[in-house]
Design an enzyme around this catalytic site. Structure first.
Site, PDB file in Angstrom:
ATOM      1  N   LYS A  67     -47.723  -0.845 -33.953  1.00 44.81           N
ATOM      2  CA  LYS A  67     -47.029   0.461 -33.758  1.00 44.81           C
ATOM      3  C   LYS A  67     -47.535   0.989 -32.381  1.00 44.81           C
ATOM      4  CE  LYS A  67     -46.388   4.468 -37.075  1.00 44.81           C
ATOM      5  NZ  LYS A  67     -46.923   4.918 -38.024  1.00 44.81           N
ATOM      6  N   SER A 142     -42.896   6.388 -41.178  1.00 46.54           N
ATOM      7  CA  SER A 142     -43.215   6.379 -40.212  1.00 46.54           C
ATOM      8  C   SER A 142     -43.557   4.598 -38.619  1.00 46.54           C
ATOM      9  CB  SER A 142     -44.197   7.019 -38.977  1.00 46.54           C
ATOM     10  OG  SER A 142     -45.101   7.387 -39.169  1.00 46.54           O
ATOM     11  N   SER A 166     -46.867   6.859 -44.814  1.00 44.91           N
ATOM     12  CA  SER A 166     -46.275   6.302 -43.504  1.00 44.91           C
ATOM     13  C   SER A 166     -46.269   4.219 -43.376  1.00 44.91           C
ATOM     14  CB  SER A 166     -46.768   6.489 -42.145  1.00 44.91           C
ATOM     15  OG  SER A 166     -45.875   7.876 -42.164  1.00 44.91           O
TER      16      SER A 166
END
Lengths: 458, 96
Positions: A67, A142, A166
């Site tokens: 990420k 996210s 997330s």
């Protein structure tokens, strides 16, 4: 199809010399490049990703997607925000440093909601990611880019971060496994901070087994993060392939209106746990709707404080580069922490947080684990989050109570709709530091059902 | 919340906004504040706030230099917006 291997299978194939590490990296990179135009899972794919150090670990030579809020030395790190568009960190986060020294290969950085503010990946400044299971739909967020990269076999496994949903919500929407460790189990050092009292980095993988392997690689005390726990890290793979007979499981949030549509499908899956010998019974809880308020206030407050460091002086662009969502969150946090309002909002919210802590302590006196859906429903259509100030909080509401308390949880695929090819995820939450038990239950469920795409192929 | 409140908060948070934006932001804030208002229903008399969940207290470390986590001057300056002879140039905050 080397890119479709699970982490476990890839490791075995490397060890037995059935495949070469460079072959595996090349394949994953090629697939990532060709699929990324459509899926947009990555913000950056490394051109010359190569294998440097031979080490005798289970992740040696494994191509991983990271990420884009983990600082990665000499690789761009943007947190999907224009503020950090040109930022190339001179250092690694503790987690990516650990991965590299264990021989893992970081092949790219994945798209996310800008600053991790959202649950759709639509707030990214570098375009939305599509759900590979059905590209008309959102991947969630996210950590949407990481979830999509795993679901589309654009990597072997990925890393995400979770503040309240997330990791597990996008894992659920993309039909993969997501593990949120106990707060303090995995170091936050070098990760673009969102809400410092709840941020938890964790694995996003094809199987539960892979999550256990990857958690082993990243967990543990870090002198650079004073909130990491000094207690010893167990071997999480020891929890695999163990019976769950006589486990007492509480079924939480069973009478919420929000999941009327998916309820019967989920309850069908709870029978699998009973067939495996566990007892499952409805467990009343403190109203999870209050967690939305607690989370919103705590998260906005911590965001406004954490994002104050982005001045555009030492690195990154100035504050005019913040997107609308970041502006909303920074300013609301500033308001709820300002003189005259801090007591009414922030302190009050943290008192309600104490009530949630007490509620879970009591629940875990009666139950070994708690289960619910990870998100109330299936993935939403692209565009669904636009103009919805509270979109994420509603999609994540089943995970917010345990997240504000720092509890661990695993989301495992528990249903697939044949018409849309979209998935539901079952969240298994266990007491603090008992990730192993959540892995044990999730693994048993995964092996007993047909919902896991990669196990079906084997 | 009113538009003037939004403008004041923008100043506190050092967020540049234009006139159209404060209208949208005010609407979004009011929507969010409406949602979190329900928290006030919860009775919290005698309850201590939870600011962190690890239970750890007063974590100290030795005050030592760690060369392995130090930047070289080049590394420290590499991402800076403006530099001058090995320094980072910052905006003026005092009047001339």
């Amino acid at each position: 199809m080397l890119n479709t291997l699970t982490l476990k299978k890839a490791h075995q194939a490397i060890k037995s010399k059935d495949i070469s590490i460079n072959e595996l990296i090349t394949k994953c990179t090629e697939v990532s490049q060709s699929k990324n135009n459509d899926i947009n899972a990555y913000t950056y794919i490394k051109e010359d990703a190569n294998f440097q150090e031979q080490s005798n670990t289970k992740i040696s030579g494994i191509p991983l997607a990271i990420k884009d809020n983990f600082c990665t030395k000499d690789m761009p790190t943007t947190a999907s925000s224009k503020v950090l568009e040109s930022f190339i960190p001179p250092f690694d986060s503790s987690v990516t440093q650990k991965l590299r020294s264990s021989g893992a290969v970081l092949i790219g950085k994945t798209n996310m909601d800008a600053w991790a503010h959202g649950s759709s990946t639509e707030t990214s400044d570098f375009d939305v990611t599509k759900n590979p299971r059905n590209t008309d739909y959102l991947p969630g967020g996210s950590s949407g880019g990481s979830a999509a990269a795993v679901a589309a076999d654009m990597c072997i496994a990925a890393l995400g971060t979770e503040t309240a949903g997330s990791i597990r919500q996008p894992a659920s929407w993309c039909g993969i496994v997501g593990l949120k460790p106990t707060y303090g189990r995995v170091s936050r050092y070098g990760i673009v901070a969102m809400a410092s009292s709840t941020d938890s980095p964790g694995p996003m993988t094809k199987t539960v087994e892979d999550s256990a392997i990857l958690l082993n690689a990243i967990a543990g005390h870090d002198p650079l993060d004073a909130t990491t726990s000094p207690q010893a890290t167990p071997d999480f793979t020891a929890s695999l392939q163990k019976p769950i007979k006589d486990m007492r499981i509480g079924y939480i949030y069973h009478n919420l209106a929000e999941f009327e549509e998916t309820k019967s499908r989920f309850e069908e899956q709870l029978k699998v746990l009973e067939d495996l010998g566990a007892t499952v019974e409805p467990a009343p809880t403190f109203d999870p709707h209050y967690a939305i308020g607690v989370y919103t206030i705590v998260q906005r407050g911590e965001v406004s404080s954490n994002l104050a460091r982005y001045t555009g002086i030492r690195y990154g662009g100035d504050r005019s580069h913040f997107g609308d969502e970041a502006k909303r969150r920074i300013m609301l946090g500033t308001y709820t922490l300002s003189k005259g309002y801090a007591e009414q909002y922030y302190t009050h919210a943290n008192k309600v947080r104490t009530l949630f802590m007490r509620d879970f302590q009591e629940l875990f006196e009666r139950y070994d684990a708690l289960v619910s859906l990870s998100s109330p429903g299936f993935a939403k259509k692209r565009g669904a989050s636009e103009g919805q100030a509270m979109f994420g909080e509603l999609e994540d509401m089943l995970l917010e109570p345990s997240s504000i308390c720092g509890l661990p949880g695993v989301s495992v695929p528990c249903y697939r709709d044949e018409t849309t090819n979209l998935f539901l995820g079952m969240n298994i939450t266990t007491p603090w530091w008992k990730e192993g038990r959540a892995i044990q239950i999730a693994d048993a469920f995964e092996r007993a059902t047909r919902w896991n795409t990669w196990r079906n192929k084997q | 919340m009113k538009r003037t409140d939004t403008q004041h908060i923008a100043t506190l948070a050092h967020i540049p906004i234009n006139n159209d934006q404060d209208k949208d932001l005010t609407a979004a804030f009011n929507e969010t504040l409406e949602t979190i208002k329900t928290l006030q229903e919860v009775k919290v008399g005698g309850v201590e706030p939870t600011h962190q969940v690890t239970g750890l207290e007063n974590v100290y470390r030795e005050d030592e230099v760690h060369k392995d986590t130090m930047f070289t001057q080049d590394q420290a300056l590499k991402n800076a917006h403006r530099t001058y002879q090995g320094f980072i140039v910052v905006p003026r905050i005092l009047e001339k």
